[in-house]
Design a protein around this motif. Sequence first.
Motif, PDB file in Angstrom:
ATOM      1  N   ASN A  16     -74.881  57.255 -24.782  1.00 38.15           N
ATOM      2  CA  ASN A  16     -75.787  57.166 -25.923  1.00 38.15           C
ATOM      3  C   ASN A  16     -76.138  58.536 -26.489  1.00 38.15           C
ATOM      4  O   ASN A  16     -76.424  58.656 -27.670  1.00 38.15           O
ATOM      5  N   ARG A  17     -76.115  59.575 -25.653  1.00 37.04           N
ATOM      6  CA  ARG A  17     -76.362  60.929 -26.159  1.00 37.04           C
ATOM      7  C   ARG A  17     -75.221  61.385 -27.056  1.00 37.04           C
ATOM      8  O   ARG A  17     -75.388  62.332 -27.814  1.00 37.04           O
ATOM      9  N   THR A  18     -74.079  60.750 -26.966  1.00 30.40           N
ATOM     10  CA  THR A  18     -72.968  61.050 -27.869  1.00 30.40           C
ATOM     11  C   THR A  18     -72.948  60.075 -29.031  1.00 30.40           C
ATOM     12  O   THR A  18     -72.733  60.465 -30.167  1.00 30.40           O
ATOM     13  N   ARG A  19     -73.168  58.801 -28.751  1.00 32.28           N
ATOM     14  CA  ARG A  19     -73.053  57.781 -29.806  1.00 32.28           C
ATOM     15  C   ARG A  19     -74.092  57.949 -30.911  1.00 32.28           C
ATOM     16  O   ARG A  19     -73.768  57.807 -32.085  1.00 32.28           O
ATOM     17  N   LEU A  20     -75.320  58.209 -30.556  1.00 31.41           N
ATOM     18  CA  LEU A  20     -76.353  58.332 -31.582  1.00 31.41           C
ATOM     19  C   LEU A  20     -76.058  59.488 -32.543  1.00 31.41           C
ATOM     20  O   LEU A  20     -76.042  59.285 -33.758  1.00 31.41           O
ATOM     21  N   PRO A  21     -75.789  60.692 -32.047  1.00 38.37           N
ATOM     22  CA  PRO A  21     -75.445  61.770 -32.990  1.00 38.37           C
ATOM     23  C   PRO A  21     -74.167  61.469 -33.785  1.00 38.37           C
ATOM     24  O   PRO A  21     -74.079  61.828 -34.950  1.00 38.37           O
ATOM     25  N   ALA A  22     -73.206  60.796 -33.162  1.00 39.42           N
ATOM     26  CA  ALA A  22     -71.978  60.456 -33.884  1.00 39.42           C
ATOM     27  C   ALA A  22     -72.265  59.474 -35.006  1.00 39.42           C
ATOM     28  O   ALA A  22     -71.725  59.600 -36.112  1.00 39.42           O
ATOM     29  N   ALA A  23     -73.126  58.503 -34.752  1.00 41.47           N
ATOM     30  CA  ALA A  23     -73.494  57.527 -35.789  1.00 41.47           C
ATOM     31  C   ALA A  23     -74.252  58.204 -36.926  1.00 41.47           C
ATOM     32  O   ALA A  23     -73.977  57.961 -38.105  1.00 41.47           O
ATOM     33  N   VAL A  24     -75.196  59.056 -36.570  1.00 45.97           N
ATOM     34  CA  VAL A  24     -75.958  59.784 -37.584  1.00 45.97           C
ATOM     35  C   VAL A  24     -75.013  60.683 -38.387  1.00 45.97           C
ATOM     36  O   VAL A  24     -75.101  60.761 -39.624  1.00 45.97           O
ATOM     37  N   ALA A  25     -74.103  61.352 -37.701  1.00 44.18           N
ATOM     38  CA  ALA A  25     -73.143  62.219 -38.388  1.00 44.18           C
ATOM     39  C   ALA A  25     -72.262  61.411 -39.336  1.00 44.18           C
ATOM     40  O   ALA A  25     -72.002  61.844 -40.465  1.00 44.18           O
ATOM     41  N   ALA A  26     -71.802  60.244 -38.912  1.00 44.84           N
ATOM     42  CA  ALA A  26     -70.943  59.414 -39.769  1.00 44.84           C
ATOM     43  C   ALA A  26     -71.673  59.047 -41.058  1.00 44.84           C
ATOM     44  O   ALA A  26     -71.105  59.154 -42.155  1.00 44.84           O
ATOM     45  N   VAL A  27     -72.933  58.646 -40.945  1.00 45.15           N
ATOM     46  CA  VAL A  27     -73.717  58.296 -42.136  1.00 45.15           C
ATOM     47  C   VAL A  27     -73.903  59.539 -43.018  1.00 45.15           C
ATOM     48  O   VAL A  27     -73.754  59.473 -44.246  1.00 45.15           O
ATOM     49  N   ALA A  28     -74.206  60.669 -42.402  1.00 48.72           N
ATOM     50  CA  ALA A  28     -74.399  61.910 -43.157  1.00 48.72           C
ATOM     51  C   ALA A  28     -73.105  62.344 -43.846  1.00 48.72           C
ATOM     52  O   ALA A  28     -73.141  62.833 -44.990  1.00 48.72           O
ATOM     53  N   ILE A  29     -71.974  62.160 -43.187  1.00 47.76           N
ATOM     54  CA  ILE A  29     -70.690  62.549 -43.775  1.00 47.76           C
ATOM     55  C   ILE A  29     -70.374  61.673 -44.985  1.00 47.76           C
ATOM     56  O   ILE A  29     -69.913  62.179 -46.020  1.00 47.76           O
ATOM     57  N   LEU A  60     -66.238  58.867 -36.021  1.00 49.92           N
ATOM     58  CA  LEU A  60     -66.011  57.474 -35.640  1.00 49.92           C
ATOM     59  C   LEU A  60     -65.303  57.357 -34.294  1.00 49.92           C
ATOM     60  O   LEU A  60     -65.573  56.433 -33.523  1.00 49.92           O
ATOM     61  N   VAL A  61     -64.407  58.299 -33.995  1.00 53.09           N
ATOM     62  CA  VAL A  61     -63.749  58.308 -32.680  1.00 53.09           C
ATOM     63  C   VAL A  61     -64.798  58.498 -31.591  1.00 53.09           C
ATOM     64  O   VAL A  61     -64.821  57.774 -30.590  1.00 53.09           O
TER      65      VAL A  61
END
Length: 144
Positions: A16-29, A60-61
């Motif tokens: 979850n420490r990876t998934r949450l920032p990845a999800a936020v980053a995807a939306v920001a991108i 997304l990966v």
Amino acid sequence: MASPLRTGAGAGSKTNRTRLPAAVAAVAIVGAGLGLRAVAAGDVAKYGGDALYTLLIFALVLLAAPRTATWKAGALALAVSWGVEFSQLSGLPAELSQRSTAARLILGSTFNAPDLFWYAVGALTGWLAVAPRRAGRPTARRDH
């Protein structure tokens, strides 16, 4: 798909420490891509969009497979981007793009060799943003 509660992956888990920032980053991108198209034109919008496209795939990966090594996520994002670009030589993406806005956004329509460089920029940007953070974690797998 198992829920985080069933797998023991609580709010503070490595996953979850990876998934949450990845999800936020995807939306920001996605937001950055839409914003770029709104304020820029020409090469800035096109090549910036190319880099953001690969950066989105990178995010997304990590969202889908958070334990993936950073360099592997970058390599996969780059391979997907290049694969889509080279598929444009077949004409199929152009045909699909005429029928669907989603296909146009995901597959593009026309091969353009300089895009290959900008996809690499996007993959490198993702790696540079994530690898140092992961390397600083004593319990995280190191990227070498």
